[in-house]
Enzyme design. Structure first.
Site, mmCIF file in Angstrom:
data_model
loop_
_atom_site.group_PDB
_atom_site.id
_atom_site.type_symbol
_atom_site.label_atom_id
_atom_site.label_comp_id
_atom_site.label_asym_id
_atom_site.label_seq_id
_atom_site.Cartn_x
_atom_site.Cartn_y
_atom_site.Cartn_z
ATOM 1 N N SER A 116 46.613 23.729 14.833
ATOM 2 C CA SER A 116 46.840 24.663 13.726
ATOM 3 C C SER A 116 46.868 26.076 14.293
ATOM 4 O O SER A 116 46.421 26.314 15.406
ATOM 5 C CB SER A 116 45.717 24.566 12.703
ATOM 6 O OG SER A 116 44.505 24.974 13.302
ATOM 7 N N ILE A 130 36.060 50.471 3.783
ATOM 8 C CA ILE A 130 36.089 49.266 4.632
ATOM 9 C C ILE A 130 37.090 49.419 5.773
ATOM 10 O O ILE A 130 37.056 48.654 6.725
ATOM 11 C CB ILE A 130 36.430 47.989 3.817
ATOM 12 C CG1 ILE A 130 37.836 48.055 3.213
ATOM 13 C CG2 ILE A 130 35.385 47.718 2.763
ATOM 14 C CD1 ILE A 130 38.332 46.713 2.689
ATOM 15 N N ASP A 131 37.979 50.434 5.683
ATOM 16 C CA ASP A 131 39.089 50.512 6.638
ATOM 17 C C ASP A 131 38.701 51.046 8.021
ATOM 18 O O ASP A 131 39.459 50.894 8.975
ATOM 19 C CB ASP A 131 40.205 51.413 6.068
ATOM 20 C CG ASP A 131 40.709 50.890 4.750
ATOM 21 O OD1 ASP A 131 40.644 49.670 4.531
ATOM 22 O OD2 ASP A 131 41.184 51.702 3.915
ATOM 23 N N ARG A 184 20.846 54.915 -2.456
ATOM 24 C CA ARG A 184 19.388 54.683 -2.423
ATOM 25 C C ARG A 184 18.720 55.570 -1.372
ATOM 26 O O ARG A 184 17.678 56.187 -1.625
ATOM 27 C CB ARG A 184 19.139 53.209 -2.113
ATOM 28 C CG ARG A 184 17.694 52.826 -1.843
ATOM 29 C CD ARG A 184 17.667 51.334 -1.533
ATOM 30 N NE ARG A 184 16.354 50.827 -1.206
ATOM 31 C CZ ARG A 184 15.858 50.779 0.032
ATOM 32 N NH1 ARG A 184 16.573 51.256 1.041
ATOM 33 N NH2 ARG A 184 14.661 50.276 0.255
ATOM 34 N N GLU A 225 45.344 33.203 16.403
ATOM 35 C CA GLU A 225 46.330 33.009 17.480
ATOM 36 C C GLU A 225 47.117 34.290 17.732
ATOM 37 O O GLU A 225 47.471 34.608 18.866
ATOM 38 C CB GLU A 225 47.307 31.889 17.116
ATOM 39 C CG GLU A 225 46.823 30.506 17.507
ATOM 40 C CD GLU A 225 45.545 30.096 16.784
ATOM 41 O OE1 GLU A 225 45.498 30.286 15.542
ATOM 42 O OE2 GLU A 225 44.603 29.637 17.437
ATOM 43 N N ARG A 256 40.857 27.874 8.270
ATOM 44 C CA ARG A 256 41.094 27.062 9.479
ATOM 45 C C ARG A 256 40.786 25.581 9.228
ATOM 46 O O ARG A 256 41.480 24.703 9.731
ATOM 47 C CB ARG A 256 40.255 27.590 10.647
ATOM 48 C CG ARG A 256 40.568 26.901 11.966
ATOM 49 C CD ARG A 256 39.724 27.445 13.087
ATOM 50 N NE ARG A 256 40.082 28.803 13.456
ATOM 51 C CZ ARG A 256 41.161 29.136 14.156
ATOM 52 N NH1 ARG A 256 42.009 28.216 14.541
ATOM 53 N NH2 ARG A 256 41.414 30.396 14.458
ATOM 54 N N ARG A 307 16.009 58.433 -2.183
ATOM 55 C CA ARG A 307 14.636 58.295 -1.665
ATOM 56 C C ARG A 307 14.282 59.421 -0.691
ATOM 57 O O ARG A 307 13.135 59.857 -0.621
ATOM 58 C CB ARG A 307 14.469 56.924 -0.997
ATOM 59 C CG ARG A 307 14.616 55.769 -2.000
ATOM 60 C CD ARG A 307 13.364 54.926 -2.088
ATOM 61 N NE ARG A 307 13.399 54.077 -3.270
ATOM 62 C CZ ARG A 307 13.387 52.736 -3.240
ATOM 63 N NH1 ARG A 307 13.340 52.098 -2.088
ATOM 64 N NH2 ARG A 307 13.384 52.045 -4.371
ATOM 65 N N ARG A 339 39.232 57.798 -9.020
ATOM 66 C CA ARG A 339 40.154 58.770 -8.443
ATOM 67 C C ARG A 339 40.393 59.791 -9.553
ATOM 68 O O ARG A 339 40.412 59.434 -10.727
ATOM 69 C CB ARG A 339 41.439 58.093 -8.007
ATOM 70 C CG ARG A 339 41.134 56.931 -7.049
ATOM 71 C CD ARG A 339 42.267 56.547 -6.168
ATOM 72 N NE ARG A 339 42.033 55.242 -5.558
ATOM 73 C CZ ARG A 339 41.558 55.049 -4.327
ATOM 74 N NH1 ARG A 339 41.279 56.075 -3.545
ATOM 75 N NH2 ARG A 339 41.376 53.835 -3.858
#
Ligand code: ATP
Length: 328
Positions: free
Chosen positions: A220, A131-132, A25, A192, A159, A29, A76
């Site tokens: 937990s 995203i990596d 976009r 954790e 959780r 634009r 690809r």
């Protein structure tokens, strides 16, 4: 801005990521604002080879800023790796009168663009969409912020059930061979332990940490495992290992998978995409090429594509320390 460029092509390539539409976009634009033509190239390099083009005006990108995925589709393309394939792509671009292109993608897509420029002198500009967060030259890639928010949201839900049943969950997250998603989402969700490829702490430490966690009265536990983690065990094997060595734990596994790649982009990704699109088009019109638009210390910066594709970003050591302290 004196320039020979009158028509710019834009496409998305490789894995999709939230924020790609916002970047499309922005490119469209910005072209409209600067009174040059913009052409959408569908399915990445595959569509370029096949001449799958469509002229995009300012109105054609209405209502996409909030959408995940990519309206131009992604693909690809093995053919583009060959000289013949790239020649076909070049012929199609020339036939359509396209003078330059903006590629929104990852390392592979940038490698293709760089090669194409070297062979044909064709002006190219990259926007990092993955995203990596694994591209050198930008502290953030498009989609990373959305992905870590998606992961945090999912872990919060896990959780709830983990604490209701006093369970230990191994949650596998994406990130290929880097641990940015795991580390950031892990700290954000209060995990954790966080197992990332950059830091193989070994299975002994994991057991020790889980023992400590139990002894300290935690009801937990959530352990985030990056998909590229180097413990030598996948999440299902980790579950078996812990059950064998710490039978006190009731262990479950959750692989978040492709949900991490989808969804409406966060405000951060939308703003970043909008800024990068403007910078990409303006830079091409200034006669620049072979560069990637990135962000560092809140400022947009340009990095040579040859640098951007070279190495992964460093993991944030300070964040690792924060994570260690938080798990006390
Ligand atoms: P992601 O990070 O999501 O994997 P990417 O851009 O790295 O995105 P790739 O599949 O590696 O995704 O590359 C996308 C496309 O770019 C390839 O399918 C191919 O068409 C082209 N490409 C990749 N590497 C090269 C190369 N060395 N030479 C020519 N083209 C390439």
């Amino acid at each position: 801005m004196a320039s020979e460029i009158k028509k710019i092509g834009v496409f998305t390539s490789g894995g999709d990521s939230p924020g790609m539409n916002a970047a499309i976009r922005s490119v469209v634009r910005t072209c409209a604002y600067l009174k040059i033509e913009c052409v959408g190239i569908y399915r990445g390099y595959q569509g370029m080879i096949e001449g799958d083009f469509k002229t995009l005006d300012a109105r054609s990108v209405n209502n996409i800023i909030n959408k995940g995925g990519t309206i131009l589709k992604s693909a690809r393309c093995e053919d583009f790796r060959t000289k013949e394939g790239r020649q076909k792509a070049y012929d199609q671009l020339i036939k359509e009168g396209i003078d330059a292109f903006v590629v929104i993608g990852g390392n592979g897509s940038f490698s293709g663009a760089l090669l194409f420029n070297e062979e044909y002198g064709f002006p190219v500009m990259g926007i990092p969409g993955t995203i990596d967060n694994d591209i050198l030259g930008s502290s953030y890639t498009l989609g990373f912020d959305t992905a870590i928010n998606t992961v945090v949201d999912a872990i919060d839900k896990i959780r709830d059930t983990a604490s209701s049943h006093n369970r230990l969950f191994f949650v596998e997250v994406m990130g290929r061979d880097v641990g940015h998603i795991a580390l950031n989402a892990g700290v954000g969700a209060g995990a954790e332990e966080i197992l990332i490829p950059e830091q193989n702490l070994g299975l002994e430490r994991l057991l020790e940490s889980l023992k400590r966690s139990k002894a300290s009265g935690k009801s937990s536990s959530i352990v985030i495992v990056a998909e590229g983690d180097k413990t030598g065990k996948n999440v299902f094997e980790l579950k078996e290992y812990v059950e064998e060595h710490l039978p006190i734990y009731d262990v479950r596994v959750s692989v978040l998978g492709h949900m991490q790649r989808g969804g409406s982009p966060t405000c951060f990704d939308r703003v970043l995409a909008s800024r990068m699109g403007v910078k990409a088009v303006e830079s091409l019109l200034e006669g620049k090429s072979n560069l990637m638009v990135g962000i560092r210390d809140t400022k947009l910066v340009l990095t040579p594509l040859a640098e951007a594709i070279k190495a992964h970003t460093e993991i944030d050591e300070e964040l690792i320390r924060v994570s260690d302290i938080m798990t006390t």
